[in-house]
Every structure is written in C-alpha cells, then in structure tokens.
Write a protein that holds these residues in place. Structure first.
Motif, PDB file in Angstrom:
ATOM      1  N   LEU A 179       0.966  -1.211  -0.013  1.00 38.38           N
ATOM      2  CA  LEU A 179      -0.024   0.074   0.058  1.00 38.38           C
ATOM      3  C   LEU A 179       0.821   1.180  -0.002  1.00 38.38           C
ATOM      4  CD1 LEU A 179      -2.743   0.884   0.145  1.00 38.38           C
ATOM      5  CD2 LEU A 179      -2.711   0.871   2.449  1.00 38.38           C
ATOM      6  N   MET A 180       2.054   1.268   0.648  1.00 40.54           N
ATOM      7  CA  MET A 180       2.644   2.329   0.778  1.00 40.54           C
ATOM      8  C   MET A 180       3.953   2.669  -0.221  1.00 40.54           C
ATOM      9  SD  MET A 180       3.796   2.292   4.727  1.00 40.54           S
ATOM     10  CE  MET A 180       4.789   3.929   4.819  1.00 40.54           C
ATOM     11  N   HIS A 181       4.278   1.341  -0.788  1.00 40.44           N
ATOM     12  CA  HIS A 181       5.457   1.601  -1.604  1.00 40.44           C
ATOM     13  C   HIS A 181       5.265   0.503  -3.085  1.00 40.44           C
ATOM     14  CE1 HIS A 181       7.650   3.311   1.655  1.00 40.44           C
ATOM     15  NE2 HIS A 181       7.794   4.109   0.871  1.00 40.44           N
ATOM     16  N   ARG A 182       4.165   0.505  -3.417  1.00 43.46           N
ATOM     17  CA  ARG A 182       3.764  -0.384  -4.526  1.00 43.46           C
ATOM     18  C   ARG A 182       4.233  -1.829  -4.307  1.00 43.46           C
ATOM     19  NH1 ARG A 182       2.368   3.226  -8.897  1.00 43.46           N
ATOM     20  NH2 ARG A 182       2.730   1.755 -10.246  1.00 43.46           N
ATOM     21  N   THR A 183       4.614  -2.570  -5.638  1.00 44.04           N
ATOM     22  CA  THR A 183       4.839  -3.817  -5.601  1.00 44.04           C
ATOM     23  C   THR A 183       5.983  -4.273  -4.720  1.00 44.04           C
ATOM     24  OG1 THR A 183       3.621  -4.216  -7.763  1.00 44.04           O
ATOM     25  CG2 THR A 183       5.240  -5.728  -7.081  1.00 44.04           C
ATOM     26  N   THR A 242      -7.467   9.086   3.246  1.00 43.57           N
ATOM     27  CA  THR A 242      -6.214   9.181   2.271  1.00 43.57           C
ATOM     28  C   THR A 242      -6.999   8.371   1.308  1.00 43.57           C
ATOM     29  OG1 THR A 242      -4.483   9.417   3.812  1.00 43.57           O
ATOM     30  CG2 THR A 242      -3.885   8.646   1.593  1.00 43.57           C
ATOM     31  N   PRO A 243      -6.794   8.805  -0.199  1.00 45.65           N
ATOM     32  CA  PRO A 243      -7.461   8.320  -1.165  1.00 45.65           C
ATOM     33  C   PRO A 243      -6.492   6.906  -1.587  1.00 45.65           C
ATOM     34  CG  PRO A 243      -7.132  10.589  -1.574  1.00 45.65           C
ATOM     35  CD  PRO A 243      -6.559  10.558  -0.388  1.00 45.65           C
ATOM     36  N   THR A 244      -7.293   5.717  -1.946  1.00 42.40           N
ATOM     37  CA  THR A 244      -6.605   4.899  -2.379  1.00 42.40           C
ATOM     38  C   THR A 244      -5.535   4.967  -3.407  1.00 42.40           C
ATOM     39  OG1 THR A 244      -8.560   3.413  -1.948  1.00 42.40           O
ATOM     40  CG2 THR A 244      -6.861   2.532  -3.260  1.00 42.40           C
ATOM     41  N   PRO A 245      -4.337   4.662  -3.191  1.00 43.04           N
ATOM     42  CA  PRO A 245      -3.251   5.047  -4.311  1.00 43.04           C
ATOM     43  C   PRO A 245      -3.571   4.568  -5.688  1.00 43.04           C
ATOM     44  CG  PRO A 245      -2.200   4.233  -2.447  1.00 43.04           C
ATOM     45  CD  PRO A 245      -3.642   3.959  -2.154  1.00 43.04           C
ATOM     46  N   VAL A 246      -3.239   4.959  -6.756  1.00 41.02           N
ATOM     47  CA  VAL A 246      -3.471   4.507  -8.110  1.00 41.02           C
ATOM     48  C   VAL A 246      -3.267   3.040  -8.187  1.00 41.02           C
ATOM     49  CG1 VAL A 246      -3.147   4.699 -10.514  1.00 41.02           C
ATOM     50  CG2 VAL A 246      -3.429   6.739  -8.969  1.00 41.02           C
ATOM     51  N   HIS A 247      -2.021   2.678  -7.641  1.00 42.81           N
ATOM     52  CA  HIS A 247      -1.456   1.173  -7.902  1.00 42.81           C
ATOM     53  C   HIS A 247      -2.436   0.192  -7.075  1.00 42.81           C
ATOM     54  CE1 HIS A 247       0.679   2.141  -4.089  1.00 42.81           C
ATOM     55  NE2 HIS A 247       0.212   0.990  -3.882  1.00 42.81           N
ATOM     56  N   ALA A 248      -3.122   0.739  -5.970  1.00 45.50           N
ATOM     57  CA  ALA A 248      -3.981  -0.096  -5.263  1.00 45.50           C
ATOM     58  C   ALA A 248      -5.489  -0.319  -5.886  1.00 45.50           C
ATOM     59  CB  ALA A 248      -3.819   0.408  -3.801  1.00 45.50           C
ATOM     60  N   ARG A 249      -5.814   0.332  -6.824  1.00 48.20           N
ATOM     61  CA  ARG A 249      -7.003   0.414  -7.330  1.00 48.20           C
ATOM     62  C   ARG A 249      -7.109  -0.793  -8.425  1.00 48.20           C
ATOM     63  NH1 ARG A 249      -7.530   6.713  -8.830  1.00 48.20           N
ATOM     64  NH2 ARG A 249      -7.012   7.524  -6.745  1.00 48.20           N
ATOM     65  N   PHE A 250      -8.295  -1.430  -8.480  1.00 40.60           N
ATOM     66  CA  PHE A 250      -8.553  -2.674  -9.114  1.00 40.60           C
ATOM     67  C   PHE A 250      -8.273  -2.392 -10.677  1.00 40.60           C
ATOM     68  CE2 PHE A 250     -11.120  -5.484 -11.580  1.00 40.60           C
ATOM     69  CZ  PHE A 250     -10.690  -6.783 -11.538  1.00 40.60           C
ATOM     70  N   SER A 251      -7.866  -2.911 -11.530  1.00 38.91           N
ATOM     71  CA  SER A 251      -7.644  -3.390 -12.796  1.00 38.91           C
ATOM     72  C   SER A 251      -7.725  -4.456 -13.599  1.00 38.91           C
ATOM     73  CB  SER A 251      -6.594  -2.180 -13.425  1.00 38.91           C
ATOM     74  OG  SER A 251      -5.483  -2.767 -13.441  1.00 38.91           O
ATOM     75  N   LEU A 308      -1.040  -9.238  -3.451  1.00 42.77           N
ATOM     76  CA  LEU A 308      -0.966  -8.187  -4.657  1.00 42.77           C
ATOM     77  C   LEU A 308      -1.885  -8.246  -5.904  1.00 42.77           C
ATOM     78  CD1 LEU A 308       3.024  -8.912  -5.436  1.00 42.77           C
ATOM     79  CD2 LEU A 308       1.868  -6.930  -4.431  1.00 42.77           C
ATOM     80  N   ALA A 309      -2.722  -9.412  -5.725  1.00 42.86           N
ATOM     81  CA  ALA A 309      -3.774  -9.809  -6.880  1.00 42.86           C
ATOM     82  C   ALA A 309      -5.131  -9.308  -5.921  1.00 42.86           C
ATOM     83  CB  ALA A 309      -3.857 -11.110  -7.231  1.00 42.86           C
ATOM     84  N   GLY A 310      -5.063  -9.607  -4.764  1.00 41.29           N
ATOM     85  CA  GLY A 310      -6.513  -9.447  -4.050  1.00 41.29           C
ATOM     86  C   GLY A 310      -6.799  -8.076  -3.470  1.00 41.29           C
ATOM     87  N   GLY A 311      -5.475  -7.450  -2.920  1.00 41.40           N
ATOM     88  CA  GLY A 311      -5.632  -6.276  -2.326  1.00 41.40           C
ATOM     89  C   GLY A 311      -6.655  -5.229  -2.760  1.00 41.40           C
ATOM     90  N   PRO A 312      -6.400  -4.996  -4.173  1.00 40.78           N
ATOM     91  CA  PRO A 312      -7.669  -4.019  -4.503  1.00 40.78           C
ATOM     92  C   PRO A 312      -9.096  -4.385  -4.697  1.00 40.78           C
ATOM     93  CG  PRO A 312      -5.931  -4.401  -6.232  1.00 40.78           C
ATOM     94  CD  PRO A 312      -5.477  -5.418  -5.201  1.00 40.78           C
ATOM     95  N   LEU A 313      -9.088  -5.810  -4.126  1.00 37.38           N
ATOM     96  CA  LEU A 313     -10.756  -6.056  -4.290  1.00 37.38           C
ATOM     97  C   LEU A 313     -11.195  -6.382  -2.732  1.00 37.38           C
ATOM     98  CD1 LEU A 313     -10.644  -9.090  -6.729  1.00 37.38           C
ATOM     99  CD2 LEU A 313     -11.504  -6.965  -7.036  1.00 37.38           C
ATOM    100  N   VAL A 314     -10.184  -5.754  -1.878  1.00 39.17           N
ATOM    101  CA  VAL A 314     -10.550  -6.071  -0.210  1.00 39.17           C
ATOM    102  C   VAL A 314     -11.592  -5.346   0.016  1.00 39.17           C
ATOM    103  CG1 VAL A 314      -9.938  -4.922   2.080  1.00 39.17           C
ATOM    104  CG2 VAL A 314      -8.203  -5.863   0.449  1.00 39.17           C
TER     105      VAL A 314
END
Length: 446
Positions: free
Chosen positions: A76-80, A213-222, A356-362
């Motif tokens: 969440l703090m520093h991407r993958t 704090t808004p969800t960082p771009v890298h933590a949003r589901f795509s 890494l795969a499921g975090g954006p779906l929390v």
C-alpha cells in the motif's frame, strides 16, 4: 485534514521491515501487536481503521496473517516492491537462522548434550500445541449452548483426523461447506469478529495513510493489473518447478517438496498449527523426509526463532534434503539449505500473490458474511485438528516405544502446560526451562 501529508521513503521503510524481521517473535498475535505499536501508535504510518481493514482481509486468506499484513502495508505504501520487501524480510532472517540451526541439529543432534536438550523440548511442544487449542478454541467456540454447530464441527474434525485418518483437505473442505450452508439457515452461529484486533490508538499527529487518504492508483483494481500479477505468479511458480524437475525428475525429493508445500500454502487457514497435521501426514508418513520426533524438534526450533511459525517448513525441507542427499553424500549441508529454500519459496509465494492480486478487491469482501462464515467453520475445525495433533504428540512423548511410560517427559509436559495456561509465561522461557530440565534429567541418568 492536513494539506501536506508526511511521506515515508522506501529506504526508511526498508530499515523498519528489516528490523521487524529480526524481532517478530511471539506468534501472529505478538507480531501483529508489534506492527500495530510501531506503525499505528509510534510512527503513525497508517491509521487504526486502515490497519484493521488490512488485517481483516489477511485473516480471510490461507497463510500467515502477520506476514501477509506486512506485505499488504508495504504494498500500500510503496507499490509492488514495497510489498515484496516487507513480506520477504519478514521471512528471510528466520530462514537463515533455521538453516544454521538445522545444520547443527542434523550434524550433532545425537550428541548427549544436544539430545538432552531436545528431550526436554519435546514435552514443551506438547504444551504449546495444547495452548494453541485453548487460544483458538476460546476465541471461536465460546459457549456450546450458543454455537453448538461450531462445537460439532470441532469435535467431528478431531475424530476424523485422530481416529478415522481422514485427509486434512477433506476436513477443511467439509468445514467450509458447513459454514457456507450454516450461514444461510443458522446465521447466529457465526458471530462476527475474530483474531488479534489491538486496542484503539490515542489521537496524535496525522497518519501518513489516514482514514480519508485516497486509495493510491497502484492499489485500485484493474483487469490488466490482475492479469499481470497472475501471470507473474504463475511464472515464478512454474519456472523454479521446471528447474527442479530437470534436476531430479518429477519423483525427485525437491520437485515433490515444491508441489507438496504449494498445497500446504493453500490450506493454512487458521494459522500454522492448522496446517501442521497436513505437513506431518505428508513429510513424515508419506514421503519420509523426517521422523515424528524430528518434526517435534523442528516445531520447537520454529518457536524459538523470529518469523511465522509456518517457517517450520524450512526445517522439514532441510532435514528432508539432508536425509535424501539431494546433492550427493558430500554436500549434505548445502542439500539441506537448498531444500529449505525450496520449501520456503513454494510455501510463501501464494501469500504474496494473494495480497498483490486481491488487495484491490478488499472492499468487496470486508464484513460480508458470505465470506466470513466459511472461514469461521474452518476455524472451528482447526480446533479439532490441532487437538488431534496434540494427542499424537502427547502419546509420542509419553509412550515413545508404544509401551513403557516416560514419566519424566509427562511431568515436564504438565509443568510446561501449567506455565503457559495458568501463569501465562512466554513460549521462549518455557522452552528454555524445559530444555534445561531435560538436559539435567538425561545427564543425571548417565
């Protein structure tokens, strides 16, 4: 709300995760408590609500929740790479220590002094397993008049494992199915809330990652991001496995370890103690990588080193690589080290992928009874499964040859149980004291 939020550099986070890897004793409850104190209360890198939200997700997953929580916050703090570093450093110090200790054990474990120490440690392991039964059972089962279905699942799991020799995956599957069905016809049997939720944190300076704090771009589901993570995970699993198959074939010990520990990683609902019966069945009874006595010694070593308790798989791998001489008779230590690394890699790789795969779906799973009820059923089954493991260890310690009673070992086990359950002493002091008691008894017998 502050307009200019603080930030944490990757280097600063790296130092913290490395430090955490060396001090993460005390099992998942202790490890989560340390992270909460440091990250929420002291450093204020993440808010209480965001911390608990991440923790709830990690507790829905198979695998070590404390290691997954570190991975989640790092991601969440520093991407993958933040997640990879946080989760990896949570495990790496333990792996290095266990490889070194396993080498000492394999080479000199039969020396009278070492054997005496482990004579006292084995009864302590029995008490530790009983403590796990009590800890998980008291959190999940509660009053049998209120949750009779969960008690029935626990008792059925105990009988199935201890007396009917039913495979661990079947027990887990049946418990999950009962939880799924029970939530629809008897939802009161599945009270919300579980785990190691810490006390609320007092107010102070703003958090780096606050509630708003808004969800960082890298933590949003795509979909693209999910596909990339899945493909990368598949490659990181398949390529090492292909190399191991090329080295020793599908029936070689290393390839078998890779497949076996991958399965184990997907069955560790409820913590390390829940998967120990499965590891025992495969490593001891099916593949003969080590003996039951060695398995107990490995569990003791896992309790006395930092990192997740499931790191006992490194000991299992080391002894299996040493015993099977996977690199030949002249490289036993390096064979053990390689096998320990294989066991660790394939055990923890799924944990990284889940985050890494499921975090954006929390957000889609948080607090939903459809997801939590099967887990509650599994946790109830875990109580019975761990109890069956405790019974096996108790019989093995108290009646080592199947006939004569080892009174001294039973006395040490009883003392350790009283120390843990009645006086709430820490695991490491109890193991240390029991080891000295065992050594004194053996030396006196000489």
């Amino acid at each position: 709300m502050s307009e200019h939020r603080r930030s944490v550099s990757f280097r600063e986070a790296l130092r913290f995760w490395l430090w955490l890897g060396f001090v993460s004793f005390g099992g998942p409850a202790g490890q989560i408590a340390v992270m909460h104190r440091e990250l929420v209360e002291r450093r204020r890198w993440i808010s209480e609500r965001r911390f608990l939200h991440a923790l709830n997700y990690c507790m829905l997953l198979p695998g070590p929740e404390a290691q997954q929580l570190a991975t989640y916050i790092g991601w969440l703090m520093h991407r993958t790479w933040g997640g990879v570093v946080a989760g990896g450093l949570f495990v790496l110090p333990s792996l290095v220590l266990l490889v070194a200790l396993s080498g000492v054990y394999a080479a000199w474990g039969q020396v009278p002094v070492i054997a005496g120490l482990f004579y006292g440690i084995k009864p302590a392991v029995v008490a530790i397993v009983l403590q796990a039964v009590w800890r998980i059972g008291s959190r999940t089962l509660r009053d049998p008049r209120q949750v009779p279905l969960l008690w029935a699942i626990a008792l059925g799991s105990f009988v199935a494992i201890a007396f009917l020799q039913v495979g661990f995956p079947w027990v887990v599957g049946a418990a999950a199915l009962l939880g799924w069905a029970g939530a629809r016809v008897w939802p009161a049997q599945f009270p919300g809330g579980r785990g190691h939720a810490p006390a609320p944190v007092p107010p102070g300076e703003p958090f780096v990652i606050d509630d708003d704090t808004p969800t960082p771009v890298h933590a949003r589901f795509s979909r693209g991001g999910l596909v990339r993570v899945v493909l990368a995970g598949a490659a990181l699993w398949a390529l090492p496995l292909a190399l191991l198959v090329a080295l020793g074939g599908w029936q070689g010990p290393l390839a078998r370890m890779a497949v076996f520990f991958t399965k184990a990683a997907l069955l560790t609902f409820g913590g390390a103690y829940a998967v120990l019966p499965y590891v025992f069945q495969g490593a001891v009874e099916q593949f003969h990588w080590l003996t039951a006595a060695q398995m107990m010694d490995g569990l003791a070593l896992g309790e006395t080193t930092p990192g997740p308790l499931i790191m006992v798989v490194a000991f299992v791998g080391f002894v299996g690589g040493w015993t099977k001489q996977v690199l030949g008779p002249d490289a036993l230590f390096w064979a053990g080290a390689l096998a320990a690394s294989v066991a660790t890699w394939f055990t923890f790789l799924p944990s990284f992928l889940f985050i890494l795969a499921g975090g954006p779906l929390v957000e889609a799973t948080h607090g939903n009874l459809r997801f939590t009820a099967p887990l509650t059923g599994i946790t109830a089954a875990v109580v019975g499964v761990i109890a069956s493991l405790g019974l096996f260890f108790l019989v093995h310690v108290g009646w080592p040859d199947g006939h004569a009673v080892d009174g001294a070992a039973l006395v040490i086990a009883a003392g350790a149980a009283v120390a843990l359950l009645r006086f709430k002493l820490g695991v490491i002091p109890v193991i240390f004291t029991c080891a000295l008691a065992g050594l004194a008894w053996r030396l006196a017998g000489l």
